[in-house]
Scaffold this motif. Structure first.
Motif, PDB file in Angstrom:
ATOM      1  N   SER A 163       0.829  -1.208   0.000  1.00 23.98           N
ATOM      2  CA  SER A 163       0.000   0.000   0.000  1.00 23.98           C
ATOM      3  C   SER A 163       0.864   1.260   0.000  1.00 23.98           C
ATOM      4  N   LYS A 164       0.244   2.357  -0.451  1.00 26.30           N
ATOM      5  CA  LYS A 164       0.900   3.668  -0.438  1.00 26.30           C
ATOM      6  C   LYS A 164      -0.018   4.664   0.243  1.00 26.30           C
ATOM      7  N   ILE A 165       0.554   5.415   1.190  1.00 28.40           N
ATOM      8  CA  ILE A 165      -0.214   6.364   1.986  1.00 28.40           C
ATOM      9  C   ILE A 165       0.417   7.742   1.868  1.00 28.40           C
ATOM     10  N   LEU A 166      -0.419   8.756   1.688  1.00 31.25           N
ATOM     11  CA  LEU A 166       0.020  10.149   1.713  1.00 31.25           C
ATOM     12  C   LEU A 166      -0.567  10.801   2.947  1.00 31.25           C
ATOM     13  N   VAL A 167       0.285  11.431   3.760  1.00 31.89           N
ATOM     14  CA  VAL A 167      -0.133  12.076   4.992  1.00 31.89           C
ATOM     15  C   VAL A 167       0.060  13.581   4.857  1.00 31.89           C
ATOM     16  N   ILE A 168      -1.037  14.314   4.901  1.00 31.06           N
ATOM     17  CA  ILE A 168      -0.987  15.775   4.865  1.00 31.06           C
ATOM     18  C   ILE A 168      -0.916  16.259   6.308  1.00 31.06           C
ATOM     19  N   GLY A 169       0.192  16.875   6.673  1.00 32.34           N
ATOM     20  CA  GLY A 169       0.397  17.282   8.066  1.00 32.34           C
ATOM     21  C   GLY A 169       1.171  16.229   8.819  1.00 32.34           C
ATOM     22  N   ALA A 170       2.356  15.907   8.342  1.00 32.77           N
ATOM     23  CA  ALA A 170       3.139  14.816   8.924  1.00 32.77           C
ATOM     24  C   ALA A 170       3.616  15.113  10.337  1.00 32.77           C
ATOM     25  N   SER A 171       3.617  16.376  10.744  1.00 32.44           N
ATOM     26  CA  SER A 171       4.197  16.747  12.030  1.00 32.44           C
ATOM     27  C   SER A 171       3.217  16.687  13.195  1.00 32.44           C
ATOM     28  N   VAL A 219       2.443  22.318  -3.468  1.00 32.43           N
ATOM     29  CA  VAL A 219       2.646  20.986  -2.902  1.00 32.43           C
ATOM     30  C   VAL A 219       2.161  19.885  -3.833  1.00 32.43           C
ATOM     31  N   THR A 220       1.106  20.152  -4.609  1.00 38.39           N
ATOM     32  CA  THR A 220       0.626  19.111  -5.528  1.00 38.39           C
ATOM     33  C   THR A 220       1.657  18.836  -6.620  1.00 38.39           C
ATOM     34  N   GLU A 221       2.373  19.865  -7.028  1.00 40.25           N
ATOM     35  CA  GLU A 221       3.411  19.659  -8.041  1.00 40.25           C
ATOM     36  C   GLU A 221       4.569  18.841  -7.476  1.00 40.25           C
ATOM     37  N   GLU A 222       4.954  19.141  -6.245  1.00 42.56           N
ATOM     38  CA  GLU A 222       6.076  18.421  -5.637  1.00 42.56           C
ATOM     39  C   GLU A 222       5.716  16.960  -5.374  1.00 42.56           C
ATOM     40  N   VAL A 223       4.502  16.710  -4.885  1.00 43.67           N
ATOM     41  CA  VAL A 223       4.074  15.322  -4.691  1.00 43.67           C
ATOM     42  C   VAL A 223       3.919  14.633  -6.043  1.00 43.67           C
ATOM     43  N   GLY A 224       3.465  15.387  -7.060  1.00 36.15           N
ATOM     44  CA  GLY A 224       3.331  14.831  -8.396  1.00 36.15           C
ATOM     45  C   GLY A 224       4.659  14.362  -8.972  1.00 36.15           C
ATOM     46  N   LYS A 225       5.720  15.129  -8.733  1.00 36.95           N
ATOM     47  CA  LYS A 225       7.049  14.716  -9.195  1.00 36.95           C
ATOM     48  C   LYS A 225       7.478  13.409  -8.536  1.00 36.95           C
ATOM     49  N   LEU A 226       7.192  13.297  -7.259  1.00 37.39           N
ATOM     50  CA  LEU A 226       7.525  12.074  -6.538  1.00 37.39           C
ATOM     51  C   LEU A 226       6.707  10.898  -7.053  1.00 37.39           C
ATOM     52  N   LEU A 227       5.444  11.171  -7.347  1.00 38.12           N
ATOM     53  CA  LEU A 227       4.540  10.108  -7.800  1.00 38.12           C
ATOM     54  C   LEU A 227       5.003   9.508  -9.116  1.00 38.12           C
ATOM     55  N   VAL A 228       5.338  10.343 -10.075  1.00 41.42           N
ATOM     56  CA  VAL A 228       5.744   9.824 -11.387  1.00 41.42           C
ATOM     57  C   VAL A 228       7.194   9.370 -11.392  1.00 41.42           C
ATOM     58  N   GLY A 229       7.941   9.720 -10.356  1.00 40.72           N
ATOM     59  CA  GLY A 229       9.341   9.315 -10.262  1.00 40.72           C
ATOM     60  C   GLY A 229       9.524   8.080  -9.422  1.00 40.72           C
ATOM     61  N   ASP A 230       9.880   8.278  -8.159  1.00 38.70           N
ATOM     62  CA  ASP A 230      10.186   7.160  -7.265  1.00 38.70           C
ATOM     63  C   ASP A 230       9.019   6.208  -7.049  1.00 38.70           C
ATOM     64  N   LEU A 231       7.794   6.711  -7.138  1.00 45.48           N
ATOM     65  CA  LEU A 231       6.629   5.861  -6.860  1.00 45.48           C
ATOM     66  C   LEU A 231       6.067   5.197  -8.114  1.00 45.48           C
ATOM     67  N   ALA A 232       6.772   5.340  -9.232  1.00 45.42           N
ATOM     68  CA  ALA A 232       6.424   4.632 -10.482  1.00 45.42           C
ATOM     69  C   ALA A 232       4.979   4.875 -10.905  1.00 45.42           C
ATOM     70  N   ASN A 233       4.486   6.084 -10.611  1.00 41.66           N
ATOM     71  CA  ASN A 233       3.143   6.502 -11.013  1.00 41.66           C
ATOM     72  C   ASN A 233       2.036   5.620 -10.423  1.00 41.66           C
ATOM     73  N   GLU A 234       2.315   5.000  -9.289  1.00 42.13           N
ATOM     74  CA  GLU A 234       1.288   4.217  -8.586  1.00 42.13           C
ATOM     75  C   GLU A 234       0.581   5.132  -7.587  1.00 42.13           C
ATOM     76  N   LYS A 235      -0.714   5.253  -7.726  1.00 38.57           N
ATOM     77  CA  LYS A 235      -1.480   6.187  -6.913  1.00 38.57           C
ATOM     78  C   LYS A 235      -1.583   5.710  -5.460  1.00 38.57           C
ATOM     79  N   PHE A 236      -2.008   6.624  -4.602  1.00 33.32           N
ATOM     80  CA  PHE A 236      -2.117   6.335  -3.184  1.00 33.32           C
ATOM     81  C   PHE A 236      -3.398   5.568  -2.881  1.00 33.32           C
ATOM     82  N   ASP A 237      -3.291   4.634  -1.946  1.00 28.83           N
ATOM     83  CA  ASP A 237      -4.467   3.929  -1.454  1.00 28.83           C
ATOM     84  C   ASP A 237      -5.232   4.788  -0.452  1.00 28.83           C
ATOM     85  N   LEU A 238      -4.485   5.588   0.300  1.00 27.42           N
ATOM     86  CA  LEU A 238      -5.086   6.427   1.330  1.00 27.42           C
ATOM     87  C   LEU A 238      -4.399   7.785   1.350  1.00 27.42           C
ATOM     88  N   ILE A 239      -5.195   8.846   1.355  1.00 25.94           N
ATOM     89  CA  ILE A 239      -4.703  10.187   1.654  1.00 25.94           C
ATOM     90  C   ILE A 239      -5.322  10.582   2.976  1.00 25.94           C
TER      91      ILE A 239
END
Length: 362
Positions: A163-171, A219-239
């Motif tokens: 699974s892949k999770i995106l957490v808004i407000g990690a702190s 922030v959507t652009e920065e997460v988008g770069k990560l998504l198409v890069g290291d995450l191989a364009n696999e979308k998140f199961d949970l935001i």
């Protein structure tokens, strides 16, 4: 002598400040056969405490003291004859006391509850190699840990290593609990957090695999770069949104798996960060969030999380603490008579962990 004074932090309505009130109680008669009496040693403040105070408008017959706080840690000093045998006099317990404008709350010397109904209760965990007061530690985690646990388990998803999770407000404290549950219990390999630049190193230590700063570009652009890069364009199961955000809704299809694949967007704060000094329940963001939830045409699942009262997450949190796998974040600790300073600290929006009040010392 069974009669004693129960001091509690209370308020009447939004126009009255929190204050300490005192009431004589008889420890031998203040509970029924299904209840226990807990001598509270420590209690934690949560943003919900500020909200219920600020949003209570005076209505007829409402001029009774309403007690602060939900998280508690203490010792059972009385137990009714019908109470389950697992809850004995002398037991050290902690939990989350569910109430809304109740005359009982955890920011008081004594808390009376029915453990069969107030099920978010467990025996206190003693963390290994810790020099902190165990009551302070155990008062600091029930509500935030339960919230994180519910976000991961209560919406039908089967999250796991793939699974892949995106957490808004990690702190936040909730996100800190969530990363520990995701990694230690569910063994999720990919958790991405959004935080400020100055918090990145701290959140790396917490366990996030990737961190995206919200203060260095859209922030959507920065997460988008990560998504198409290291995450191989696999979308998140949970935001999971723990701070109040709406950046991703216009482009949600690019980031979150669709409803057919159990993609979930879970928030505990709505669309905008709440100003706890002057919260306003009549904002457009609240109405928009409601429309998102009920909209039958949206292609993803959306939920505003309301914490259920369950012993399940209390047992998991206690186990992780006793095994040294989770140490609740504590921002500051105050004495009972300094509760106003504790409330001001919570209102500051600068807390890095929980604000805890030591209620009694013995």
């Amino acid at each position: 002598m069974s009669k004693t004074i129960n001091r509690a932090v209370t308020f009447i309505d939004s126009r009255t400040p929190a204050t300490i009130t005192s009431k004589e109680i008889d420890l031998d008669s203040c509970y029924d056969e299904n209840e226990i009496v807990i001598k509270v040693r420590a209690a934690a403040l949560n943003p919900i405490d500020l909200l219920v105070h600020a949003l209570y408008f005076r209505i007829p017959f409402s001029n009774y003291p309403k007690t602060y706080s939900r998280d508690y840690a203490g010792v059972i000093v009385r137990s009714g004859q019908n109470v389950d045998a697992q809850w004995k006099i002398g037991d050290q317990v902690n939990g989350c006391f569910f109430h809304m404008y109740g005359e009982s709350g955890s920011l008081s010397n004594y808390l009376i509850l029915n453990p069969a109904k107030q099920q978010a209760i467990t025996h206190m965990a003693i963390p290994p190699n810790s020099n902190q007061d165990p009551f302070v530690i155990n008062a600091a985690w029930p509500l935030v840990f339960g919230t994180a646990y519910s976000a991961l388990f209560d919406y039908g998803q089967k999250l796991g290593p793939d699974s892949k999770i995106l957490v808004i407000g990690a702190s936040t404290s909730v996100s800190y609990a969530l990363i520990h549950i995701a990694k230690r219990v569910l063994h999720v390999k990919t958790v991405v957090g959004i935080c400020s630049t100055k918090s990145i190193e701290r959140n790396k230590v917490a366990g996030f695999d990737y961190l995206v700063p919200y203060d260095q570009g859209p922030v959507t652009e920065e997460v988008g770069k990560l998504l198409v890069g290291d995450l191989a364009n696999e979308k998140f199961d949970l935001i999971f949104d723990s701070v109040g955000n709406n950046d991703f809704f216009p482009v949600i299809d690019k980031f979150l798996k669709p409803k057919s694949d159990n993609g979930e967007y879970v928030t505990i704060a709505g669309e905008h960060k709440i100003d706890y000094r002057s919260p306003n329940p009549f904002t457009l963001s609240g109405a928009r969030m409601l429309l998102r939830i009920v909209n039958p045409l949206k292609g993803y699942n959306t939920h505003v999380l309301l914490l259920p009262c369950k012993q399940e997450y209390m047992k998991v949190g206690s186990q992780l603490i006793s095994e040294g796998k989770y140490a609740p974040l504590i921002d500051s600790v105050y004495e009972f008579n300094d509760f106003e300073k504790a409330i001001d600290r919570l209102k500051s929006n600068h807390c890095k962990g929980k604000v805890v009040v030591k209620v009694t010392d013995d």
